[in-house]
Write a protein that holds these residues in place. Structure first.
Motif, PDB file in Angstrom:
ATOM      1  N   ILE A  16      16.853   8.743   9.569  1.00 38.36           N
ATOM      2  CA  ILE A  16      18.218   9.138   9.884  1.00 38.36           C
ATOM      3  C   ILE A  16      18.203   9.872  11.219  1.00 38.36           C
ATOM      4  O   ILE A  16      17.455  10.820  11.413  1.00 38.36           O
ATOM      5  CB  ILE A  16      18.815  10.038   8.787  1.00 38.36           C
ATOM      6  CG1 ILE A  16      18.839   9.288   7.454  1.00 38.36           C
ATOM      7  CG2 ILE A  16      20.225  10.473   9.166  1.00 38.36           C
ATOM      8  CD1 ILE A  16      19.313  10.126   6.284  1.00 38.36           C
ATOM      9  N   TRP A  17      19.024   9.398  12.128  1.00 36.26           N
ATOM     10  CA  TRP A  17      19.107   9.959  13.472  1.00 36.26           C
ATOM     11  C   TRP A  17      20.349  10.816  13.598  1.00 36.26           C
ATOM     12  O   TRP A  17      21.401  10.491  13.044  1.00 36.26           O
ATOM     13  CB  TRP A  17      19.146   8.832  14.499  1.00 36.26           C
ATOM     14  CG  TRP A  17      17.896   8.021  14.503  1.00 36.26           C
ATOM     15  CD1 TRP A  17      17.619   6.938  13.722  1.00 36.26           C
ATOM     16  CD2 TRP A  17      16.743   8.242  15.289  1.00 36.26           C
ATOM     17  NE1 TRP A  17      16.362   6.462  13.996  1.00 36.26           N
ATOM     18  CE2 TRP A  17      15.804   7.256  14.959  1.00 36.26           C
ATOM     19  CE3 TRP A  17      16.405   9.180  16.263  1.00 36.26           C
ATOM     20  CZ2 TRP A  17      14.562   7.172  15.560  1.00 36.26           C
ATOM     21  CZ3 TRP A  17      15.167   9.095  16.864  1.00 36.26           C
ATOM     22  CH2 TRP A  17      14.261   8.109  16.510  1.00 36.26           C
ATOM     23  N   TYR A  18      20.243  11.911  14.355  1.00 38.95           N
ATOM     24  CA  TYR A  18      21.334  12.866  14.573  1.00 38.95           C
ATOM     25  C   TYR A  18      21.462  13.135  16.069  1.00 38.95           C
ATOM     26  O   TYR A  18      20.546  12.872  16.832  1.00 38.95           O
ATOM     27  CB  TYR A  18      21.016  14.215  13.896  1.00 38.95           C
ATOM     28  CG  TYR A  18      20.694  14.127  12.442  1.00 38.95           C
ATOM     29  CD1 TYR A  18      21.700  14.241  11.496  1.00 38.95           C
ATOM     30  CD2 TYR A  18      19.379  13.956  12.015  1.00 38.95           C
ATOM     31  CE1 TYR A  18      21.405  14.178  10.148  1.00 38.95           C
ATOM     32  CE2 TYR A  18      19.080  13.885  10.663  1.00 38.95           C
ATOM     33  CZ  TYR A  18      20.091  13.994   9.740  1.00 38.95           C
ATOM     34  OH  TYR A  18      19.805  13.928   8.410  1.00 38.95           O
ATOM     35  N   ALA A  19      22.576  13.745  16.442  1.00 40.77           N
ATOM     36  CA  ALA A  19      22.741  14.179  17.829  1.00 40.77           C
ATOM     37  C   ALA A  19      21.713  15.255  18.142  1.00 40.77           C
ATOM     38  O   ALA A  19      21.502  16.167  17.357  1.00 40.77           O
ATOM     39  CB  ALA A  19      24.152  14.719  18.050  1.00 40.77           C
ATOM     40  N   GLY A  20      21.077  15.149  19.292  1.00 40.28           N
ATOM     41  CA  GLY A  20      20.131  16.156  19.742  1.00 40.28           C
ATOM     42  C   GLY A  20      20.829  17.210  20.585  1.00 40.28           C
ATOM     43  O   GLY A  20      22.037  17.162  20.821  1.00 40.28           O
ATOM     44  N   GLU A  21      20.052  18.151  21.053  1.00 43.78           N
ATOM     45  CA  GLU A  21      20.587  19.265  21.833  1.00 43.78           C
ATOM     46  C   GLU A  21      21.297  18.790  23.105  1.00 43.78           C
ATOM     47  O   GLU A  21      22.363  19.295  23.461  1.00 43.78           O
ATOM     48  CB  GLU A  21      19.460  20.229  22.187  1.00 43.78           C
ATOM     49  CG  GLU A  21      19.942  21.534  22.765  1.00 43.78           C
ATOM     50  CD  GLU A  21      18.790  22.505  22.969  1.00 43.78           C
ATOM     51  OE1 GLU A  21      18.645  22.976  24.106  1.00 43.78           O
ATOM     52  OE2 GLU A  21      18.048  22.767  22.010  1.00 43.78           O
ATOM     53  N   GLN A  22      20.710  17.825  23.793  1.00 47.86           N
ATOM     54  CA  GLN A  22      21.325  17.311  25.023  1.00 47.86           C
ATOM     55  C   GLN A  22      22.706  16.711  24.743  1.00 47.86           C
ATOM     56  O   GLN A  22      23.652  16.951  25.493  1.00 47.86           O
ATOM     57  CB  GLN A  22      20.445  16.223  25.662  1.00 47.86           C
ATOM     58  CG  GLN A  22      19.164  16.728  26.237  1.00 47.86           C
ATOM     59  CD  GLN A  22      19.371  17.460  27.549  1.00 47.86           C
ATOM     60  OE1 GLN A  22      20.427  17.389  28.183  1.00 47.86           O
ATOM     61  NE2 GLN A  22      18.372  18.189  27.955  1.00 47.86           N
ATOM     62  N   LEU A  23      22.819  15.958  23.663  1.00 48.14           N
ATOM     63  CA  LEU A  23      24.095  15.336  23.326  1.00 48.14           C
ATOM     64  C   LEU A  23      25.104  16.386  22.881  1.00 48.14           C
ATOM     65  O   LEU A  23      26.273  16.329  23.262  1.00 48.14           O
ATOM     66  CB  LEU A  23      23.909  14.273  22.242  1.00 48.14           C
ATOM     67  CG  LEU A  23      25.136  13.449  21.871  1.00 48.14           C
ATOM     68  CD1 LEU A  23      25.738  12.767  23.090  1.00 48.14           C
ATOM     69  CD2 LEU A  23      24.781  12.421  20.819  1.00 48.14           C
ATOM     70  N   ASP A  24      24.644  17.360  22.096  1.00 53.37           N
ATOM     71  CA  ASP A  24      25.541  18.453  21.677  1.00 53.37           C
ATOM     72  C   ASP A  24      26.082  19.191  22.882  1.00 53.37           C
ATOM     73  O   ASP A  24      27.272  19.482  22.955  1.00 53.37           O
ATOM     74  CB  ASP A  24      24.811  19.427  20.741  1.00 53.37           C
ATOM     75  CG  ASP A  24      24.627  18.869  19.344  1.00 53.37           C
ATOM     76  OD1 ASP A  24      25.365  17.936  18.956  1.00 53.37           O
ATOM     77  OD2 ASP A  24      23.732  19.358  18.630  1.00 53.37           O
ATOM     78  N   ASP A  25      25.214  19.497  23.842  1.00 53.80           N
ATOM     79  CA  ASP A  25      25.649  20.204  25.051  1.00 53.80           C
ATOM     80  C   ASP A  25      26.626  19.350  25.862  1.00 53.80           C
ATOM     81  O   ASP A  25      27.581  19.872  26.438  1.00 53.80           O
ATOM     82  CB  ASP A  25      24.445  20.572  25.942  1.00 53.80           C
ATOM     83  CG  ASP A  25      23.591  21.675  25.332  1.00 53.80           C
ATOM     84  OD1 ASP A  25      24.031  22.337  24.374  1.00 53.80           O
ATOM     85  OD2 ASP A  25      22.451  21.850  25.827  1.00 53.80           O
ATOM     86  N   GLY A  53      15.669  14.584  24.134  1.00 49.73           N
ATOM     87  CA  GLY A  53      16.559  15.568  23.527  1.00 49.73           C
ATOM     88  C   GLY A  53      17.958  15.071  23.211  1.00 49.73           C
ATOM     89  O   GLY A  53      18.811  15.846  22.779  1.00 49.73           O
ATOM     90  N   TRP A  54      18.220  13.785  23.407  1.00 49.14           N
ATOM     91  CA  TRP A  54      19.553  13.236  23.130  1.00 49.14           C
ATOM     92  C   TRP A  54      19.759  12.961  21.647  1.00 49.14           C
ATOM     93  O   TRP A  54      20.874  13.032  21.147  1.00 49.14           O
ATOM     94  CB  TRP A  54      19.782  11.976  23.939  1.00 49.14           C
ATOM     95  CG  TRP A  54      19.960  12.277  25.392  1.00 49.14           C
ATOM     96  CD1 TRP A  54      18.987  12.242  26.360  1.00 49.14           C
ATOM     97  CD2 TRP A  54      21.143  12.704  26.049  1.00 49.14           C
ATOM     98  NE1 TRP A  54      19.511  12.618  27.570  1.00 49.14           N
ATOM     99  CE2 TRP A  54      20.843  12.902  27.413  1.00 49.14           C
ATOM    100  CE3 TRP A  54      22.453  12.936  25.620  1.00 49.14           C
ATOM    101  CZ2 TRP A  54      21.786  13.317  28.345  1.00 49.14           C
ATOM    102  CZ3 TRP A  54      23.392  13.346  26.551  1.00 49.14           C
ATOM    103  CH2 TRP A  54      23.058  13.534  27.896  1.00 49.14           C
ATOM    104  N   LEU A  55      18.692  12.604  20.942  1.00 47.39           N
ATOM    105  CA  LEU A  55      18.741  12.372  19.504  1.00 47.39           C
ATOM    106  C   LEU A  55      17.613  13.148  18.850  1.00 47.39           C
ATOM    107  O   LEU A  55      16.651  13.546  19.513  1.00 47.39           O
ATOM    108  CB  LEU A  55      18.565  10.883  19.174  1.00 47.39           C
ATOM    109  CG  LEU A  55      19.666   9.923  19.594  1.00 47.39           C
ATOM    110  CD1 LEU A  55      19.269   8.492  19.255  1.00 47.39           C
ATOM    111  CD2 LEU A  55      20.986  10.273  18.935  1.00 47.39           C
ATOM    112  N   GLU A  56      17.726  13.349  17.538  1.00 43.73           N
ATOM    113  CA  GLU A  56      16.639  13.973  16.794  1.00 43.73           C
ATOM    114  C   GLU A  56      16.611  13.450  15.375  1.00 43.73           C
ATOM    115  O   GLU A  56      17.561  12.836  14.901  1.00 43.73           O
ATOM    116  CB  GLU A  56      16.757  15.498  16.805  1.00 43.73           C
ATOM    117  CG  GLU A  56      18.003  16.038  16.160  1.00 43.73           C
ATOM    118  CD  GLU A  56      18.082  17.551  16.261  1.00 43.73           C
ATOM    119  OE1 GLU A  56      18.322  18.172  15.224  1.00 43.73           O
ATOM    120  OE2 GLU A  56      17.901  18.092  17.372  1.00 43.73           O
TER     121      GLU A  56
END
Length: 78
Positions: free
Chosen positions: A66-75, A55-58
């Motif tokens: 293309i990789w983005y911040a996941g929910e864990q990183l957003d939190d 959940g760190w990337l998505e």
């Protein structure tokens, strides 16, 4: 102090996702700065997939590059 290459990949990927909002594999490789013993593309992808599973990337699509911040990183960054 020696840093494990996988740890360097994780830290750099999370920094890119936080600072740039998105990144591609070449962006990550360029920023890693490991000229003596660079990790292979498959090693980097394996680490990115582990971050995705946690959940760190998505990505928008499993074939996406293309990789983005996941929910864990957003939190974590809030």
């Amino acid at each position: 102090m020696a840093t494990h290459r996988s740890t360097k990949i994780v830290v750099t990927a999370l920094e890119l996702a936080t600072e740039e909002g998105e990144f591609r594999l070449p962006d990550l490789k360029e920023r890693l700065h490991l000229p003596e013993n660079p990790p292979s593309n498959s090693t980097i992808r394996q680490v990115l997939r582990q971050l995705e599973a946690s959940g760190w990337l998505e990505r928008d699509h499993p074939e996406g590059r293309i990789w983005y911040a996941g929910e864990q990183l957003d939190d974590f960054t809030k």
